[in-house]
Design a protein around this motif. Sequence first.
Motif, PDB file in Angstrom:
ATOM      1  N   TYR A   1      -5.219   7.778   4.611  1.00  0.00           N
ATOM      2  CA  TYR A   1      -6.093   6.897   5.250  1.00  0.00           C
ATOM      3  C   TYR A   1      -5.904   5.854   5.267  1.00  0.00           C
ATOM      4  O   TYR A   1      -6.477   4.903   5.888  1.00  0.00           O
ATOM      5  N   GLY A   2      -4.603   5.204   4.520  1.00  0.00           N
ATOM      6  CA  GLY A   2      -4.239   3.896   4.604  1.00  0.00           C
ATOM      7  C   GLY A   2      -5.754   3.078   3.894  1.00  0.00           C
ATOM      8  O   GLY A   2      -6.634   3.743   2.869  1.00  0.00           O
ATOM      9  N   LEU A   3      -5.917   1.329   4.731  1.00  0.00           N
ATOM     10  CA  LEU A   3      -7.217   1.096   4.368  1.00  0.00           C
ATOM     11  C   LEU A   3      -8.466   1.619   5.565  1.00  0.00           C
ATOM     12  O   LEU A   3      -9.496   0.798   5.226  1.00  0.00           O
ATOM     13  N   THR A   4      -8.651   2.179   6.331  1.00  0.00           N
ATOM     14  CA  THR A   4      -9.445   2.747   6.774  1.00  0.00           C
ATOM     15  C   THR A   4     -11.053   2.628   6.320  1.00  0.00           C
ATOM     16  O   THR A   4     -11.800   1.628   7.022  1.00  0.00           O
TER      17      THR A   4
ATOM     18  N   ARG B   1      -6.104   6.854  -0.817  1.00  0.00           N
ATOM     19  CA  ARG B   1      -5.272   5.376   0.137  1.00  0.00           C
ATOM     20  C   ARG B   1      -3.782   6.523   0.963  1.00  0.00           C
ATOM     21  O   ARG B   1      -3.283   5.635   1.965  1.00  0.00           O
ATOM     22  N   THR B   2      -3.301   7.776   0.061  1.00  0.00           N
ATOM     23  CA  THR B   2      -2.063   7.730   0.803  1.00  0.00           C
ATOM     24  C   THR B   2      -2.469   8.784   1.239  1.00  0.00           C
ATOM     25  O   THR B   2      -1.386   8.550   3.187  1.00  0.00           O
TER      26      THR B   2
ATOM     27  N   LEU C   1       8.224   8.197   7.418  1.00  0.00           N
ATOM     28  CA  LEU C   1       7.655   9.114   8.404  1.00  0.00           C
ATOM     29  C   LEU C   1       8.403   8.519   9.653  1.00  0.00           C
ATOM     30  O   LEU C   1       9.064   9.013  10.592  1.00  0.00           O
TER      31      LEU C   1
ATOM     32  N   ASP D   1       1.082  -1.007   0.339  1.00  0.00           N
ATOM     33  CA  ASP D   1       0.292  -0.352   0.227  1.00  0.00           C
ATOM     34  C   ASP D   1       0.978   0.940  -0.077  1.00  0.00           C
ATOM     35  O   ASP D   1       1.910   1.079   0.749  1.00  0.00           O
ATOM     36  N   PRO D   2       0.508   1.891  -0.811  1.00  0.00           N
ATOM     37  CA  PRO D   2       1.526   3.406  -1.165  1.00  0.00           C
ATOM     38  C   PRO D   2       0.909   3.963   0.523  1.00  0.00           C
ATOM     39  O   PRO D   2       2.609   4.767   0.855  1.00  0.00           O
ATOM     40  N   GLY D   3       0.671   4.152   1.343  1.00  0.00           N
ATOM     41  CA  GLY D   3       0.152   4.982   2.478  1.00  0.00           C
ATOM     42  C   GLY D   3       1.101   4.442   3.165  1.00  0.00           C
ATOM     43  O   GLY D   3       1.816   5.119   3.994  1.00  0.00           O
ATOM     44  N   TYR D   4       0.635   3.188   3.034  1.00  0.00           N
ATOM     45  CA  TYR D   4       1.969   1.980   4.575  1.00  0.00           C
ATOM     46  C   TYR D   4       3.345   2.645   4.441  1.00  0.00           C
ATOM     47  O   TYR D   4       4.118   2.769   4.881  1.00  0.00           O
TER      48      TYR D   4
ATOM     49  N   TRP E   1       4.253   4.724   2.633  1.00  0.00           N
ATOM     50  CA  TRP E   1       5.540   5.793   2.739  1.00  0.00           C
ATOM     51  C   TRP E   1       5.337   5.941   4.382  1.00  0.00           C
ATOM     52  O   TRP E   1       6.411   6.913   4.602  1.00  0.00           O
ATOM     53  N   VAL E   2       4.058   5.456   4.936  1.00  0.00           N
ATOM     54  CA  VAL E   2       4.681   5.529   6.803  1.00  0.00           C
ATOM     55  C   VAL E   2       5.546   5.038   7.022  1.00  0.00           C
ATOM     56  O   VAL E   2       7.078   4.839   8.263  1.00  0.00           O
TER      57      VAL E   2
ATOM     58  N   THR F   1      -2.548   4.753  10.605  1.00  0.00           N
ATOM     59  CA  THR F   1      -3.027   5.749   9.772  1.00  0.00           C
ATOM     60  C   THR F   1      -2.004   6.540   9.221  1.00  0.00           C
ATOM     61  O   THR F   1      -1.683   7.900   9.673  1.00  0.00           O
ATOM     62  N   PRO F   2      -1.907   7.339   7.315  1.00  0.00           N
ATOM     63  CA  PRO F   2      -1.103   7.218   7.369  1.00  0.00           C
ATOM     64  C   PRO F   2      -0.594   8.947   7.276  1.00  0.00           C
ATOM     65  O   PRO F   2       0.317   9.377   8.151  1.00  0.00           O
TER      66      PRO F   2
END
Lengths: 200, 466
Positions: free
Chosen positions: B364-367, B361-362, A71, A61-64, A66-67, B227-228
């Motif tokens: 809030y991830g999978l929320t 999703r960038t 981050l 997942d791109p968001g995670y 990045w986390v 959650t990013p």
Amino acid sequence: MAKPVNKKKCPQLSKGKRPLPPPQKEKGTPVGRWLEGVFGIKSIALAVVGGGLFFGLITKDPGYQWVWNSLLKGNWDFIQKHRNATLDERNQMKLGFDYVFLSYVKQNTPEDAVILFPLKEYNTEKGGDYQLSGNVNSRFWVTHFVYPRRVVYKDEQETNPRYKDVTHVAIVAGHGYEDLDYPVTERSYFTVLPKSIAEK
Amino acid sequence: MIYFGLSVTALLGLCVTLSISQRLKIAEVLGLAFLVGIGIQTFLMVCMDWIGIRLTATSVLAASLLIIAGLGVTLYFRRAALKEWLRYVSTFTYPKISWLWLLALLAIAVVAVMNVTKAMYFPTFDGDSVRCFNLIGKAVAYDGTIKNCGLYTDAGNYQDMRSPASTITYMPLAQLAYSYVYLLGAATSKIINALIFISFIPVLYGVMSRFSTHTLAATATFFTIITPEMLGFSSMSGVNFIHAVYASLGVMFFISWYYKKIPSLLWIAVCILMLSSWARTEGIAFIGAVGCIFLWYSIKAKQYKALALLAGCCLLPIIFWNVFLKLNDLDVARPLILKPYWDGEKADLIRREMWTLFKSRTFYGLTFVSFLIVLISNVWAICKKYDHAATLILIGLAWIFYTVLIYQVDYVWDSLENVMKYSYKRFLFSFVPLLWFYVASCHTVKWLFGKVDAFLFPPKKISVNL
């Protein structure tokens, strides 16, 4: 819609002197069984599968991504590398030359100073190798670093009642010398000077 | 001095929390101690300033210790209640240890340590905090007063401070919390953000485990905290994460009361919701949603006194702060349109930006994806058993109320597009823990994790020899 509430079954909301109902004993775990999951092959297998899914999902997942990469791990590695940095150095890492200049202004002016900054269009000009960011055009942003000193801009000659109280002039990218009451021969791009000889 | 001061804050919170409820888990009490403590302390600072007491480390600590002593005496006379709590926590049962649970706890610990290290290492640098929250914290600590703070009263700042959406209009929890640590001699205020983040985790885990298995609660807690966008903001000095912590926990405790019918949980919920509106005015969206559910409950149970008390308590911080501002010449006009109107273009822009955020999703991830999947899979339980219907209604109402609030604001200082892209995005942080709470507590997921537990710990057959 939620289930309708039967008043008879509901405890009263506030009854100071009424004794509280005894706590219900939760379904306990016999001591002998508490650790059985640690040694159970099923628990280990499930953790491997669950953990694999867990982290597989996160790394895709791109968001995670990045986390983790930026981050958490990115900052962690950076902090470990610069763990002995002083607070001033850490401020400089994030705020760059803005912090260096405004700290200099703070150190070289009295607490009751009223500091004049040049016209807002000049504040982001390059002076030598240095340049301030657009944040310097925000009075409250600058005030954060120099408080309790007051900040006025040359654009506010007509609107700011504190303009007449200016005691110091911030020289930004070589601008501001024209607001001093005395001539300066040795000029630098960024500094702060008293407005008049008397202030000196 | 800093550690002593923060310990006093936690002790104050502990006394208040235990005075209100004796049915809290140890994890909840540990987390709430600081969260409630810092809220009460900032409230105390405004009261002290109003009556003319100069804000110094000594005066604030002395006032806090005085309140702690008062609460201590009250608790002494209510020893039975305290014993009740000790009896309640002694019924705590260790969860059966599974490696999946341990893995989730380990992941939470790793994220917590890394994020707190980041929060403590970097000083305040984000624009909003530098210009507003942290600046007010510094200025109030320096001047020892809120109402006569040079930042507000100086002729040079007077016009800017009284413009629409000026920093004065923000509720004071975060600013005064920063001010408190500056009074204690801290070089930066980031310890507040670190402590709020670290306190949030056990409370979240505690409330979630009231409705689900420990493995499920730990997994949902982990997904909440990573959650990013929310994790990114949690280590900054902004107020959005702080508000999200109070608003989401307040709602969760309210839901816990609603389903478990433990009266004191309602008052803990009220206390936390009060602090949510003490952190940001938008907390009123959650208070409104909780109020609607409680109104429905009150009509059914015919208990109107509690309804009036709940409404009064929750709105008290907003009323108190606005009266304080008004009487001290710090009031500014709010850019709010009070009459109903229709602007199709505005509504369409809000809708478009909202969907962009929900799909992201960038941020809030999978929320949102997980919530949607679980919601669909749980339709049967919702229709047949009203499974967590109140939770869903509450989340929906709070979201509608806030969106209406955004629509009613007259944007004279910024574009609506920017407000949606930045402010609305950050406001949705409050929903992230709530959506994961729903995921962890709904029937379908609980059934699934129940199967996992049954697989791991099959009930032992008892053989009886006759």
